[in-house]
Design a protein around this motif. Structure first.
Motif, PDB file in Angstrom:
ATOM      1  N   LEU A 252      -5.130   1.969 -15.780  1.00 33.88           N
ATOM      2  CA  LEU A 252      -3.660   1.903 -15.725  1.00 33.88           C
ATOM      3  C   LEU A 252      -3.081   1.438 -17.051  1.00 33.88           C
ATOM      4  O   LEU A 252      -2.034   1.927 -17.502  1.00 33.88           O
ATOM      5  CB  LEU A 252      -3.219   0.963 -14.588  1.00 33.88           C
ATOM      6  CG  LEU A 252      -3.285   1.558 -13.181  1.00 33.88           C
ATOM      7  CD1 LEU A 252      -3.003   0.473 -12.143  1.00 33.88           C
ATOM      8  CD2 LEU A 252      -2.282   2.695 -13.026  1.00 33.88           C
TER       9      LEU A 252
ATOM     10  N   SER B 215       0.827  -1.215   0.000  1.00 33.56           N
ATOM     11  CA  SER B 215       0.000   0.000   0.000  1.00 33.56           C
ATOM     12  C   SER B 215       0.853   1.254   0.000  1.00 33.56           C
ATOM     13  O   SER B 215       0.582   2.218  -0.731  1.00 33.56           O
ATOM     14  CB  SER B 215      -0.926  -0.010   1.217  1.00 33.56           C
ATOM     15  OG  SER B 215      -1.814  -1.098   1.181  1.00 33.56           O
TER      16      SER B 215
ATOM     17  N   HIS C 137      -9.832   0.120 -12.472  1.00 27.89           N
ATOM     18  CA  HIS C 137      -8.494   0.635 -12.187  1.00 27.89           C
ATOM     19  C   HIS C 137      -7.453  -0.003 -13.096  1.00 27.89           C
ATOM     20  O   HIS C 137      -6.527   0.656 -13.560  1.00 27.89           O
ATOM     21  CB  HIS C 137      -8.130   0.393 -10.720  1.00 27.89           C
ATOM     22  CG  HIS C 137      -8.743   1.371  -9.777  1.00 27.89           C
ATOM     23  ND1 HIS C 137      -9.892   1.104  -9.083  1.00 27.89           N
ATOM     24  CD2 HIS C 137      -8.382   2.634  -9.422  1.00 27.89           C
ATOM     25  CE1 HIS C 137     -10.209   2.134  -8.328  1.00 27.89           C
ATOM     26  NE2 HIS C 137      -9.304   3.090  -8.519  1.00 27.89           N
TER      27      HIS C 137
ATOM     28  N   ILE D 202       1.869  -4.410  -8.820  1.00 30.13           N
ATOM     29  CA  ILE D 202       1.449  -4.431  -7.421  1.00 30.13           C
ATOM     30  C   ILE D 202       0.040  -4.984  -7.308  1.00 30.13           C
ATOM     31  O   ILE D 202      -0.260  -5.802  -6.418  1.00 30.13           O
ATOM     32  CB  ILE D 202       1.535  -3.014  -6.807  1.00 30.13           C
ATOM     33  CG1 ILE D 202       2.997  -2.554  -6.721  1.00 30.13           C
ATOM     34  CG2 ILE D 202       0.901  -2.982  -5.416  1.00 30.13           C
ATOM     35  CD1 ILE D 202       3.170  -1.134  -6.248  1.00 30.13           C
TER      36      ILE D 202
ATOM     37  N   LEU E 287       2.514   1.660  -3.388  1.00 30.99           N
ATOM     38  CA  LEU E 287       1.578   2.084  -4.425  1.00 30.99           C
ATOM     39  C   LEU E 287       1.137   3.537  -4.231  1.00 30.99           C
ATOM     40  O   LEU E 287       1.220   4.352  -5.160  1.00 30.99           O
ATOM     41  CB  LEU E 287       0.358   1.154  -4.416  1.00 30.99           C
ATOM     42  CG  LEU E 287      -0.769   1.527  -5.382  1.00 30.99           C
ATOM     43  CD1 LEU E 287      -0.329   1.323  -6.833  1.00 30.99           C
ATOM     44  CD2 LEU E 287      -2.029   0.717  -5.082  1.00 30.99           C
ATOM     45  N   ASN E 288       0.692   3.871  -3.025  1.00 30.78           N
ATOM     46  CA  ASN E 288       0.075   5.177  -2.791  1.00 30.78           C
ATOM     47  C   ASN E 288       1.083   6.307  -2.643  1.00 30.78           C
ATOM     48  O   ASN E 288       0.774   7.456  -2.976  1.00 30.78           O
ATOM     49  CB  ASN E 288      -0.819   5.120  -1.548  1.00 30.78           C
ATOM     50  CG  ASN E 288      -1.958   4.141  -1.707  1.00 30.78           C
ATOM     51  OD1 ASN E 288      -2.546   4.042  -2.787  1.00 30.78           O
ATOM     52  ND2 ASN E 288      -2.277   3.397  -0.660  1.00 30.78           N
TER      53      ASN E 288
ATOM     54  N   ALA F  67       4.445   4.697  -6.497  1.00 33.02           N
ATOM     55  CA  ALA F  67       4.143   4.247  -7.854  1.00 33.02           C
ATOM     56  C   ALA F  67       3.015   5.070  -8.503  1.00 33.02           C
ATOM     57  O   ALA F  67       3.135   5.517  -9.661  1.00 33.02           O
ATOM     58  CB  ALA F  67       3.784   2.762  -7.837  1.00 33.02           C
ATOM     59  N   TRP F  68       1.906   5.276  -7.798  1.00 33.11           N
ATOM     60  CA  TRP F  68       0.784   6.014  -8.389  1.00 33.11           C
ATOM     61  C   TRP F  68       1.091   7.504  -8.524  1.00 33.11           C
ATOM     62  O   TRP F  68       0.901   8.060  -9.614  1.00 33.11           O
ATOM     63  CB  TRP F  68      -0.464   5.791  -7.529  1.00 33.11           C
ATOM     64  CG  TRP F  68      -1.722   6.264  -8.187  1.00 33.11           C
ATOM     65  CD1 TRP F  68      -2.202   7.532  -8.235  1.00 33.11           C
ATOM     66  CD2 TRP F  68      -2.639   5.468  -8.928  1.00 33.11           C
ATOM     67  NE1 TRP F  68      -3.365   7.608  -8.943  1.00 33.11           N
ATOM     68  CE2 TRP F  68      -3.669   6.345  -9.385  1.00 33.11           C
ATOM     69  CE3 TRP F  68      -2.709   4.110  -9.245  1.00 33.11           C
ATOM     70  CZ2 TRP F  68      -4.746   5.893 -10.141  1.00 33.11           C
ATOM     71  CZ3 TRP F  68      -3.795   3.667  -9.976  1.00 33.11           C
ATOM     72  CH2 TRP F  68      -4.796   4.557 -10.431  1.00 33.11           C
TER      73      TRP F  68
ATOM     74  N   GLU G 161       3.442   8.143 -11.389  1.00 25.26           N
ATOM     75  CA  GLU G 161       2.975   7.647 -12.683  1.00 25.26           C
ATOM     76  C   GLU G 161       3.804   6.468 -13.198  1.00 25.26           C
ATOM     77  O   GLU G 161       4.185   6.409 -14.365  1.00 25.26           O
ATOM     78  CB  GLU G 161       2.947   8.774 -13.717  1.00 25.26           C
ATOM     79  CG  GLU G 161       2.012   9.917 -13.331  1.00 25.26           C
ATOM     80  CD  GLU G 161       2.009  11.037 -14.350  1.00 25.26           C
ATOM     81  OE1 GLU G 161       2.745  10.914 -15.352  1.00 25.26           O
ATOM     82  OE2 GLU G 161       1.277  12.016 -14.145  1.00 25.26           O
TER      83      GLU G 161
ATOM     84  N   HIS H  34       3.071   3.310 -14.099  1.00 22.53           N
ATOM     85  CA  HIS H  34       1.883   2.515 -14.377  1.00 22.53           C
ATOM     86  C   HIS H  34       2.150   1.022 -14.380  1.00 22.53           C
ATOM     87  O   HIS H  34       1.333   0.226 -13.873  1.00 22.53           O
ATOM     88  CB  HIS H  34       1.291   2.956 -15.721  1.00 22.53           C
ATOM     89  CG  HIS H  34       1.147   4.447 -15.821  1.00 22.53           C
ATOM     90  ND1 HIS H  34       1.971   5.223 -16.610  1.00 22.53           N
ATOM     91  CD2 HIS H  34       0.293   5.311 -15.198  1.00 22.53           C
ATOM     92  CE1 HIS H  34       1.618   6.488 -16.496  1.00 22.53           C
ATOM     93  NE2 HIS H  34       0.610   6.572 -15.647  1.00 22.53           N
TER      94      HIS H  34
ATOM     95  N   CYS I 126       2.451  -0.169 -10.890  1.00 22.91           N
ATOM     96  CA  CYS I 126       1.136  -0.222 -10.251  1.00 22.91           C
ATOM     97  C   CYS I 126       0.397  -1.503 -10.641  1.00 22.91           C
ATOM     98  O   CYS I 126      -0.235  -2.172  -9.799  1.00 22.91           O
ATOM     99  CB  CYS I 126       0.317   1.000 -10.649  1.00 22.91           C
ATOM    100  SG  CYS I 126       0.903   2.555  -9.950  1.00 22.91           S
TER     101      CYS I 126
END
Length: 996
Positions: free
Chosen positions: A775, A741, A771, A760, A744-745, A748-749, A752, A754, A757
């Motif tokens: 992506l 988490s 989602h 993950i 990702l948060n 990665a997100w 950008e 992708h 993400c």
């Protein structure tokens, strides 16, 4: 010999013992015993007043004060000399009247007559009691004891004298402190630790009389040195300066020594008849007569003093005899130089000196024939029987062990008697090890460089210093008994440990010694505290007691060093490595934690890690756990060697997540990989549980997330990144493991990434299609942004394509001027990037159970849309991106034929249904040409054995061909070419079916 018998002297007195006739066996003496004794005073050659420049000595021995060598005469009370006087003395006087005879009766003589006259009534006779009234109870009891030990006393007189002493003696008392000043016996009151606070102890007259009697017997020699040594001189012999033997003067010659021994022996017999010596002193709550108990303890101490003194006198006689035995090494008289009798009897360092002399005498290995003379054996028996306070059980068993070892060594290998004597030697030496309590004896000598010595230096020093432990190890090594080298070293070390295990446990071995009382066992060998320096003469600072700097810790270090010394000899030798491993197997199963830790440390520091880690031992595992911070890989290697896969996995997993360890991300990933492989191996073995399977799955997930984190780190650290990264963020990525988490948060997100993400999502089984599709659209868009086009229609379609992505800064521009080829959409440089990204991603997730992050239908529609936009931008682009491009990309991404074909075909169908006013026949014809091309590509690839082109069977291919054929036949234009192509595909499919 006859003269010696007549005069009552020892048989060998004055007889010279011939040395060995073989020249090679002769030894140069270091000492020579002088014919002059110290009874009338020692020579002043060893006195402090002798100038050094005149001595001409090689090295100076410790100088003694003149008053010690020639003490001044001091007048004594007549009562102190009464035991030396004759009971009746006759004087003859000559005058003019003729010869006159006078008789003088001594005080002791009058007292003996009074006792004999009273007979059995002597204890209550008034005449006898008058002596006690006139001279005091203490002196009266002292005279009784003197009568009991004089050789001229009859048996009746001795018996009645003891009864008189006990009948006329007062009892021991505890007096209040306030009454002490008014007591008529103030001089007899003594402080005692057993006495209650506010009370003083007053011994009985029997106890005081015994003190007086013993003091008068010991007074002639008590404060005089037993031995005085004067170093030899340097004498020129030819071109060399050679030292002469040191002169040894003994205080007591044999005849005088026997005269002193006799009354002391009689006094021990007297003491044995006193009831106070029937029990062991102790303080118990139920005992009310505390004064009696205190006196019992005091009398026992007095008895021990008498026994030790008597044994010391006998010991000196035995040493003088041993000095003349050619089978024994020389007596080290220098160790006794200047030490007074009182010090040899009462002090620990005096005991140390004597034990050092005896140790070298009876444990010497100079004789290698294996045969010991009867004289030497008799000497050892005499020492163990008559001098057991000095010739300890350790000395006795050492002697027996070394004799057996010598005989075993002299016998050939394979001889049955050699094996028997070897076992016997080991048994004796093990018993000896339980009775070695002297640190100096074990270390061999003084320690001067304790801090700088290694185990080899310590072991060699003990060998050079005549340590019995070192000699025992040498014999056992020669006999091949490597296990007992470890056993005797650790048994000896146990004697000096802080816990004191085994201390005084083995003195039951000497209970059968004649004359030894049960309460005497083990009184003089419990010395675990560091020894204190003591003066040996009247010249302070000029003499140092042997071993005063040696502590029990040094003895323990010597024991361990000997083990390590032989381990290094065997483990480092190719032909003796098996012997070394045998010693290792004995070492690791010891219970002494201090030794085990020292042993483990030594093995690692000396290059034997592979041997140590093959040992399966709980203490080793605990020690390695404690050493994790210093040697992080040792415990892991141990678990791997021992095939403790579960423990290895847990350790690696914990280390990977331990934030207290300063590890970089790549090292943490390595630990996770090691944990995964260990859990897999544990599952393959006997251990199989749901919990372990869950651990493996969780570790697999953590590893994949960690690898994605590493990808994020590399991406953010690259020069092409479009974001500014602060050092703390990079340090967070580099030095710790992040959860899915957080990765990702927080990374990665927002940044950008992708593809990461999507990966993950795959690892975490997050299957939200909205989602995922978003992506993928962003992922594919990032491969051609920023871009420029010269076609307005293309720009609009690209803008429509990028709708719904999470890319913040979308750069699509229209330009008719010069444009960089890297950003011009029509140049098609993005095609390869898109293809490689899709193919790479698809191949990575194949077979991992996360295919849901690869939505084939959606990806196919996106790829097909990009292909159409690209071909519309320039008709010539069809050569670089053919109609079956999307299909081949999916096949190369390991998507099965049926799924790939249907995804592209459905995308074309959706285009047909969404076209305004219906799709024209030309476009339908193009779509069918694309479909036929897909079939041809697959069949040709199957025939060429290309990867990913062998999964469809004939029925699947036939269904696809029929589906395309029906659509082709519905087109009004001429489709004969397409029909022939389809027939050709069907023939090839038939051939494939035959081969399969």
């Amino acid at each position: 010999i006859f003269t010696n018998i007549i005069l009552g002297r020892p048989v060998g007195h004055g007889i010279k013992v011939e040395g060995p006739t073989v020249k090679s066996l002769e030894r140069e003496p270091s000492y020579r015993i002088s014919t002059h004794s110290g009874s009338d005073g020692f020579s002043l050659s060893a006195a402090d007043i002798v100038p050094q420049i005149k001595s001409g000595s090689l090295t100076r021995s410790a100088r003694l004060s003149p008053w010690l060598l020639h003490p001044k005469a001091v007048p004594l009370s007549p009562l102190a000399l009464q035991h030396l006087e004759h009971r009746e003395t006759t004087f003859l006087a000559l005058n003019v009247g003729g010869i006159h005879s006078y008789q003088s009766v001594s005080l002791l003589g009058r007292f003996s007559k009074a006792i004999l006259a009273a007979g059995v009534n002597a204890p209550t006779d008034p005449a006898v009691g008058k002596f006690f009234e006139d001279h005091g109870q203490d002196e009266g009891c002292a005279m009784c004891f003197m009568l009991a030990i004089l050789p001229s006393s009859s048996n009746d007189l001795r018996k009645w004298a003891l009864h008189v002493a006990q009948r006329n003696s007062n009892h021991a008392q505890l007096l209040p402190s306030n009454d002490i000043q008014s007591s008529p016996y103030r001089r007899a009151i003594k402080d005692d630790p057993w006495a209650p606070v506010g009370y003083g102890f007053m011994p009985s007259a029997v106890c005081e009389g015994l003190y007086l009697a013993l003091a008068r017997l010991l007074r002639p020699f008590w404060y005089k040195p037993a031995v005085v040594v004067t170093e030899g001189r340097l004498v020129k012999r030819g071109a060399k300066l050679l030292p002469t033997a040191a002169k040894v003067e003994l205080l007591l010659e044999d005849y005088t020594l026997q005269e002193l021994v006799r009354p002391l022996e009689e006094l021990t017999h007297v003491l044995s008849r006193l009831p106070v010596f029937d029990n062991v002193p102790s303080v118990r709550a139920e005992d009310n007569d505390l004064a009696r108990l205190i006196e019992t303890r005091v009398m026992h101490s007095l008895c021990r003093l008498l026994t030790r003194t008597l044994q010391l006198l006998k010991l000196l006689s035995h040493l003088r005899r041993a000095d003349s035995m050619p089978d024994l090494p020389e007596v080290e008289w220098g160790l006794l130089h200047g030490i007074r009798f009182a010090q040899l009897v009462e002090t620990t360092f005096g005991q140390e000196r004597v034990e050092k002399v005896l140790n070298k005498l009876v444990t010497s290995t100079e004789q290698t024939t294996g045969v010991t003379s009867a004289d030497v054996n008799r000497l050892a028996d005499a020492l163990s029987e008559n001098c057991y306070y000095y010739f300890s059980p350790g000395n006795r068993y050492s002697y027996l062990g070394f004799q057996s070892a010598k005989e075993a060594v002299s016998l050939p290998l394979g001889n049955s008697r050699r094996a028997f004597k070897s076992r016997e030697a080991a048994e004796y030496l093990i018993k000896a090890a339980k009775n070695w309590y002297s640190p100096t004896l074990i270390t061999g000598q003084l320690l001067q460089t304790r801090d700088s010595e290694g185990f080899a230096e310590v072991a060699e020093r003990s060998q050079e210093g005549n340590s019995p432990l070192a000699k025992a190890c040498s014999f056992l090594a020669e006999l091949g008994d490597y296990a007992n080298i470890v056993n005797i070293c650790l048994l000896t070390a146990e004697n000096f440990s802080s816990k004191g295990k085994g201390l005084n446990q083995n003195y039951k071995e000497v209970v059968n010694v004649p004359g030894l009382r049960s309460w005497e066992i083990g009184l003089y060998h419990n010395r675990l505290q560091p020894f204190q320096s003591e003066r040996t003469n009247g010249s302070p600072g000029k003499t140092m007691a042997l071993g005063t700097s040696v502590t029990p810790k040094d003895a323990v270090n010597t024991c361990y060093s000997l083990v390590f010394y032989y381990l290094s000899k065997f483990l480092g030798s190719s032909d003796k490595n098996i012997m070394g491993e045998e010693m290792v197997s004995v070492c690791v199963f010891q219970t002494d934690k201090l030794f085990l830790h020292a042993f483990f440390k030594w093995m690692l520091q000396n290059g034997h890690k592979d041997v140590l880690l093959r040992v399966k031992q709980d203490d080793l595992e605990k020690w390695l756990q404690e050493k994790q911070n210093e040697e992080p890989e040792l415990l892991m290697t141990y678990y791997q060697i021992q095939r403790k896969n579960y423990e290895a996995g847990e350790l690696a997993r914990n280390r990977a997540w331990d934030t207290g360890l300063k590890l970089i991300l790549s090292e943490r990933i390595e630990y996770l990989e090691l944990a995964l492989s260990s859990f897999s191996a544990a599952l393959d073995g006997d251990r199989n549980s749901t919990n372990l399977d869950q651990l493996k799955t969780e570790t697999q997930r953590n590893l994949e997330i960690a690898k994605l984190q590493n990808s994020v780190k590399r991406e953010m650290a690259s020069a092409s990144t479009k974001y500014e990264i602060d050092p703390d963020t990079m340090d967070r990525l580099e030095s710790s493991l992040l959860g899915a988490s957080v990765l990702l948060n927080d990374f990665a997100w927002p940044y950008e990434m992708h593809e990461i993400c999507l990966r993950i999502f795959g690892v975490c089984s997050y299957d939200d299609s909205a989602h995922i599709c978003k992506l993928w659209k962003s992922f594919l868009t990032s491969k051609f942004l920023p871009c420029t086009t010269r076609n307005e229609v293309v720009m609009k379609k690209l803008e429509n394509f990028v709708q719904g992505t999470n890319i913040e800064n979308i750069q699509i521009s229209l330009s008719n001027g010069p444009v960089s080829q890297e950003t011009l959409f029509e140049d098609g440089l993005w095609v390869t990037a898109v293809r490689d990204s899709v193919v790479g991603f698809g191949m990575d997730i194949t077979g991992r159970g996360s295919e849901f992050v690869f939505p084939v239908e959606f990806i196919a529609s996106c790829l097909e849309e990009l292909r159409l936009i690209f071909t519309q931008a320039s008709p010539s682009n069809e050569e670089s991106i053919p109609g079956d491009w999307t299909f081949t990309v999916l096949l190369d991404a390991q998507v099965p034929f049926k799924q790939s074909f249907e995804a592209v075909y459905n995308a074309m169908e959706r285009e047909k249904h969404t076209s305004m006013g219906g799709m024209g026949s030309n476009r339908r014809l193009q779509m069918m040409e694309t479909a036929v091309s897909m079939l041809e590509s697959y069949v040709d690839g199957s025939l060429a054995n290309r990867p990913g082109y062998q999964d469809a069977n004939f029925l699947i291919l036939k269904a696809a061909i029929d589906k395309v054929r029906l659509e082709v036949l519905s087109i009004p234009e001429n489709v004969s070419v397409l029909e022939r192509r389809l027939e050709n595909v069907e023939q090839k499919a038939t051939e494939l079916a035959k081969y399969s």
